[in-house]
Design a protein around this motif. Structure first.
Motif, PDB file in Angstrom:
ATOM      1  N   GLN A 189       0.812  -1.360   0.232  1.00 40.31           N
ATOM      2  CA  GLN A 189      -0.016   0.093  -0.058  1.00 40.31           C
ATOM      3  C   GLN A 189       0.763   1.298  -0.140  1.00 40.31           C
ATOM      4  O   GLN A 189       0.516   2.269  -0.834  1.00 40.31           O
ATOM      5  CB  GLN A 189      -0.795   0.100   1.157  1.00 40.31           C
ATOM      6  CG  GLN A 189      -2.188  -0.931   0.867  1.00 40.31           C
ATOM      7  CD  GLN A 189      -3.130  -0.726   2.112  1.00 40.31           C
ATOM      8  OE1 GLN A 189      -2.743  -0.081   3.248  1.00 40.31           O
ATOM      9  NE2 GLN A 189      -4.057  -1.277   2.021  1.00 40.31           N
ATOM     10  N   LEU A 190       1.872   0.943   0.753  1.00 39.96           N
ATOM     11  CA  LEU A 190       2.669   2.381   1.032  1.00 39.96           C
ATOM     12  C   LEU A 190       3.460   2.709  -0.538  1.00 39.96           C
ATOM     13  O   LEU A 190       3.564   3.643  -0.956  1.00 39.96           O
ATOM     14  CB  LEU A 190       3.939   1.997   1.973  1.00 39.96           C
ATOM     15  CG  LEU A 190       4.470   3.349   2.590  1.00 39.96           C
ATOM     16  CD1 LEU A 190       3.555   3.946   3.547  1.00 39.96           C
ATOM     17  CD2 LEU A 190       5.827   2.718   3.374  1.00 39.96           C
ATOM     18  N   GLN A 191       3.839   1.568  -1.121  1.00 35.89           N
ATOM     19  CA  GLN A 191       4.404   1.652  -2.351  1.00 35.89           C
ATOM     20  C   GLN A 191       3.322   2.231  -3.363  1.00 35.89           C
ATOM     21  O   GLN A 191       3.836   3.093  -4.124  1.00 35.89           O
ATOM     22  CB  GLN A 191       4.904   0.281  -2.909  1.00 35.89           C
ATOM     23  CG  GLN A 191       6.008   0.322  -3.844  1.00 35.89           C
ATOM     24  CD  GLN A 191       7.556   0.551  -3.235  1.00 35.89           C
ATOM     25  OE1 GLN A 191       7.590   0.135  -2.132  1.00 35.89           O
ATOM     26  NE2 GLN A 191       8.336   1.102  -3.929  1.00 35.89           N
ATOM     27  N   ALA A 192       2.368   1.745  -3.364  1.00 39.23           N
ATOM     28  CA  ALA A 192       1.446   2.130  -4.155  1.00 39.23           C
ATOM     29  C   ALA A 192       1.163   3.611  -3.922  1.00 39.23           C
ATOM     30  O   ALA A 192       0.908   4.267  -4.822  1.00 39.23           O
ATOM     31  CB  ALA A 192       0.090   1.390  -3.875  1.00 39.23           C
ATOM     32  N   SER A 193       0.921   4.090  -2.542  1.00 37.33           N
ATOM     33  CA  SER A 193       0.516   5.438  -2.371  1.00 37.33           C
ATOM     34  C   SER A 193       1.615   6.373  -3.006  1.00 37.33           C
ATOM     35  O   SER A 193       1.420   7.558  -3.233  1.00 37.33           O
ATOM     36  CB  SER A 193       0.135   5.553  -0.836  1.00 37.33           C
ATOM     37  OG  SER A 193       1.075   5.093  -0.129  1.00 37.33           O
ATOM     38  N   ARG A 194       2.805   5.925  -2.503  1.00 36.57           N
ATOM     39  CA  ARG A 194       3.983   6.662  -2.857  1.00 36.57           C
ATOM     40  C   ARG A 194       4.159   7.145  -4.376  1.00 36.57           C
ATOM     41  O   ARG A 194       4.440   8.051  -4.905  1.00 36.57           O
ATOM     42  CB  ARG A 194       5.325   5.743  -2.653  1.00 36.57           C
ATOM     43  CG  ARG A 194       6.468   6.726  -2.349  1.00 36.57           C
ATOM     44  CD  ARG A 194       7.594   6.088  -1.895  1.00 36.57           C
ATOM     45  NE  ARG A 194       7.548   5.809  -0.410  1.00 36.57           N
ATOM     46  CZ  ARG A 194       8.337   4.933   0.405  1.00 36.57           C
ATOM     47  NH1 ARG A 194       8.902   4.065  -0.396  1.00 36.57           N
ATOM     48  NH2 ARG A 194       8.046   4.816   1.632  1.00 36.57           N
ATOM     49  N   LYS A 195       3.755   6.001  -5.095  1.00 34.56           N
ATOM     50  CA  LYS A 195       3.565   5.956  -6.616  1.00 34.56           C
ATOM     51  C   LYS A 195       2.615   7.104  -7.042  1.00 34.56           C
ATOM     52  O   LYS A 195       2.797   7.723  -7.932  1.00 34.56           O
ATOM     53  CB  LYS A 195       3.428   4.644  -7.200  1.00 34.56           C
ATOM     54  CG  LYS A 195       4.178   4.519  -8.496  1.00 34.56           C
ATOM     55  CD  LYS A 195       3.845   3.003  -9.117  1.00 34.56           C
ATOM     56  CE  LYS A 195       4.823   1.986  -8.545  1.00 34.56           C
ATOM     57  NZ  LYS A 195       4.420   0.573  -9.115  1.00 34.56           N
ATOM     58  N   GLU A 196       1.407   6.971  -6.279  1.00 34.89           N
ATOM     59  CA  GLU A 196       0.337   7.540  -6.657  1.00 34.89           C
ATOM     60  C   GLU A 196       0.681   9.160  -6.474  1.00 34.89           C
ATOM     61  O   GLU A 196       0.453   9.798  -7.197  1.00 34.89           O
ATOM     62  CB  GLU A 196      -0.817   7.228  -5.831  1.00 34.89           C
ATOM     63  CG  GLU A 196      -2.035   8.023  -5.876  1.00 34.89           C
ATOM     64  CD  GLU A 196      -3.139   7.324  -6.951  1.00 34.89           C
ATOM     65  OE1 GLU A 196      -2.770   6.107  -7.183  1.00 34.89           O
ATOM     66  OE2 GLU A 196      -3.942   8.045  -7.492  1.00 34.89           O
ATOM     67  N   LYS A 250       2.880  10.499  -8.914  1.00 32.58           N
ATOM     68  CA  LYS A 250       2.114  10.659 -10.188  1.00 32.58           C
ATOM     69  C   LYS A 250       1.216  11.787 -10.159  1.00 32.58           C
ATOM     70  O   LYS A 250       1.272  12.796 -11.124  1.00 32.58           O
ATOM     71  CB  LYS A 250       0.954   9.548 -10.453  1.00 32.58           C
ATOM     72  CG  LYS A 250       0.482   9.484 -11.831  1.00 32.58           C
ATOM     73  CD  LYS A 250      -0.217   8.155 -12.046  1.00 32.58           C
ATOM     74  CE  LYS A 250      -1.043   8.402 -13.280  1.00 32.58           C
ATOM     75  NZ  LYS A 250      -2.339   8.978 -12.857  1.00 32.58           N
ATOM     76  N   VAL A 251       0.672  12.133  -8.790  1.00 35.50           N
ATOM     77  CA  VAL A 251      -0.165  13.345  -8.567  1.00 35.50           C
ATOM     78  C   VAL A 251       0.844  14.788  -8.743  1.00 35.50           C
ATOM     79  O   VAL A 251       0.261  15.628  -9.611  1.00 35.50           O
ATOM     80  CB  VAL A 251      -0.948  13.292  -7.341  1.00 35.50           C
ATOM     81  CG1 VAL A 251      -1.448  14.569  -7.076  1.00 35.50           C
ATOM     82  CG2 VAL A 251      -1.948  12.326  -7.257  1.00 35.50           C
ATOM     83  N   LEU A 252       1.822  14.516  -8.138  1.00 35.63           N
ATOM     84  CA  LEU A 252       2.811  15.670  -8.273  1.00 35.63           C
ATOM     85  C   LEU A 252       3.188  15.933  -9.552  1.00 35.63           C
ATOM     86  O   LEU A 252       3.135  17.123 -10.097  1.00 35.63           O
ATOM     87  CB  LEU A 252       3.993  15.262  -7.299  1.00 35.63           C
ATOM     88  CG  LEU A 252       4.685  16.291  -6.818  1.00 35.63           C
ATOM     89  CD1 LEU A 252       4.039  17.086  -5.723  1.00 35.63           C
ATOM     90  CD2 LEU A 252       6.102  15.837  -5.872  1.00 35.63           C
ATOM     91  N   ASN A 253       3.542  14.790 -10.358  1.00 40.33           N
ATOM     92  CA  ASN A 253       3.930  15.149 -11.760  1.00 40.33           C
ATOM     93  C   ASN A 253       2.928  15.596 -12.506  1.00 40.33           C
ATOM     94  O   ASN A 253       3.236  16.617 -13.263  1.00 40.33           O
ATOM     95  CB  ASN A 253       4.517  13.632 -12.243  1.00 40.33           C
ATOM     96  CG  ASN A 253       5.816  13.278 -11.843  1.00 40.33           C
ATOM     97  OD1 ASN A 253       6.606  13.932 -11.289  1.00 40.33           O
ATOM     98  ND2 ASN A 253       6.315  12.063 -12.020  1.00 40.33           N
ATOM     99  N   ASP A 254       1.701  14.849 -12.349  1.00 38.21           N
ATOM    100  CA  ASP A 254       0.659  15.655 -13.069  1.00 38.21           C
ATOM    101  C   ASP A 254       0.535  17.111 -12.894  1.00 38.21           C
ATOM    102  O   ASP A 254       0.267  17.930 -13.813  1.00 38.21           O
ATOM    103  CB  ASP A 254      -0.671  14.919 -12.895  1.00 38.21           C
ATOM    104  CG  ASP A 254      -0.674  13.525 -13.435  1.00 38.21           C
ATOM    105  OD1 ASP A 254       0.324  13.300 -14.200  1.00 38.21           O
ATOM    106  OD2 ASP A 254      -1.616  12.855 -13.271  1.00 38.21           O
ATOM    107  N   ALA A 255       0.362  17.469 -11.409  1.00 37.16           N
ATOM    108  CA  ALA A 255       0.300  18.822 -11.002  1.00 37.16           C
ATOM    109  C   ALA A 255       1.267  19.795 -11.730  1.00 37.16           C
ATOM    110  O   ALA A 255       0.974  20.960 -12.324  1.00 37.16           O
ATOM    111  CB  ALA A 255       0.127  18.993  -9.552  1.00 37.16           C
TER     112      ALA A 255
END
Lengths: 164, 269
Positions: A69-76, A79-84
């Protein structure tokens, strides 16, 4: 020698009596409860070990799950940061572009306005000059006067223009 | 000096025998035509029984109250004994299902024999004339072996029924001519086993004492006190050996009783 293997029925009976008294008392008062306690402890230890095994397996499972979960949320998050970041960049470019265009438009429009205004002013000046020249000329012609008078007249006209 | 030595040499056999035999009746007692006289071996058995009962009644107090979590000290020692007999002898050889019913019997055998054996090693009891080792008397060991003999029949009959138990003398699947040999052998075995138990224990307990006395005898036979140094040193060693033998023989008696009872319950093995 016969002393050693003498048959003593009384001793055999006493042996049985002693044996059954020992067994009778202790089976009920000592060995029964002790064996029960031993069996119970054995069962308890087995249950406790099983429980510990289960708990460890469970916690390991949970740990991997959390890790995932941690890995997933970190990736998420990444991604959010990159998108923003990308969106912001895009927006910045767009805004800049728009601002540049708008300012260019404004400048162009202002330039056009200035030209129009200048033309208008020139047109008005031209008309006024014509009017003034005609009125001055009329006055000069009307009173055919001395040079002094002429000069006076011209100066007066000029003052009038200045006042106008 | 020479006279004394000769006198001893004539008596030494008798002296040794006297020291390994039961006493005469200390309290003569006749009941229903049976000689129930209290002899030294009866007293030694009573002492052994009293020691065990006292020890276990005191040691098992926390178990009766059900307050045992982690045993310590003396209680722990007693628990180790019970655990040893129950989990190392009865459960493996009699089987877990019947262990609860047979553990008290095997425990009583083991504790009574081991205590009686060890009491026999304490010289203090020589204050009463006669042997202090009740388990060195064939009558005592025979009485114990007879109980195992009965226990085997009881265990087999409880598991398979009275007829079923006797049928187990002949294992199924054996060709019938073989039964003519097998059944007599099995019947003989029924009696040989307790007889062997009787003799093994009594002989082992007596033999050690005879050996020790025989090693002491040269001191008197040769009337030379210097021999005592060697004799005593040797007997100290034998005393340690006797402690081991006392424990091992009690273990063997209990173990074989459990094995025989187990064999009656599970004849297929």
């Amino acid at each position: 020698m016969e002393q050693l293997v003498r048959f003593e029925p009384g001793l055999m009976i006493w042996t049985w009596i002693t044996f059954f008294i020992v067994m009778g008392i202790l089976a009920r008062k000592a060995w029964g409860p002790m064996i029960e306690a031993l069996d119970k402890r054995q069962a308890d230890i087995r249950t406790a070990l099983d429980a510990a095994d289960r708990a460890r397996a469970e916690s390991e499972q949970l740990e991997t799950k959390y890790q995932e979960q941690l890995q997933a949320s970190r990736k998420e998050g990444q991604k959010v940061l990159n998108d923003a970041r990308a969106a912001a960049e895009k927006l910045r470019i767009e805004l800049e572009e728009a601002a540049r265009k708008k300012s260019a438009d404004l400048v162009a429009k202002a330039r056009d306005q200035i030209v129009v205004e200048r033309d208008q002013a020139l047109r008005e000046i031209r008309a006024t000059v014509v009017d003034l020249s005609l009125s001055i000329a009329g006055k000069v012609v009307e009173r055919n006067l001395t040079t002094q008078d002429n000069r006076k007249l011209v100066e007066e006209s000029l003052r009038q223009i200045g006042e106008a | 000096m020479k006279m004394a030595a000769e006198e001893h040499s004539e008596n030494v056999g008798a002296v040794i025998l006297h020291h390994v035999s039961n006493s005469e009746a200390l309290v003569p007692l006749q009941l229903w035509g049976v000689d129930l006289s209290i002899t030294k071996h009866v007293i030694m058995l009573w002492i052994a029984g009293a020691v065990i009962i006292t020890a276990f009644l005191i040691g098992a107090r926390p178990y009766r109250r059900g307050t045992v979590r982690v045993p310590s000290g003396f209680t722990n020692f007693l628990e180790a004994v019970v655990d040893f007999v129950h989990n190392q002898i009865v459960v493996p050889y009699v089987g877990r299902q019947s262990a609860r019913s047979w553990s008290p019997y095997i425990l009583a055998l083991f504790t009574l024999i081991v205590t009686a054996n060890l009491l026999g090693l304490i010289p203090f009891f020589d204050l009463i004339p006669g042997s202090g080792t009740s388990t060195g008397n064939v009558n005592v060991t025979a009485a114990l072996a007879v109980m195992t003999f009965m226990a085997i029949i009881v265990a087999g009959s409880r598991e398979h029924g009275v007829i079923g138990h006797w049928k187990n003398l002949a294992p199924p699947g054996v060709p019938w001519p073989v039964l003519f040999i097998l059944i007599p052998i099995e019947l003989l075995g029924m009696f040989v086993r307790p007889f062997a138990l009787t003799m093994r224990l009594a002989a082992n307990m007596t033999a050690g004492h005879i050996a020790m006395l025989a090693i002491l005898a040269p001191i008197f036979l040769l009337a030379n006190p210097w021999i005592g140094i060697g004799s005593v040193a040797l007997n100290v060693g034998i005393s340690f050996l006797e402690i081991i033998v006392a424990l091992v023989q009690a273990y063997v008696f209990a173990l074989l009783s459990a094995v025989f009872i187990g064999a009656a319950i599970h004849p297929e093995h």
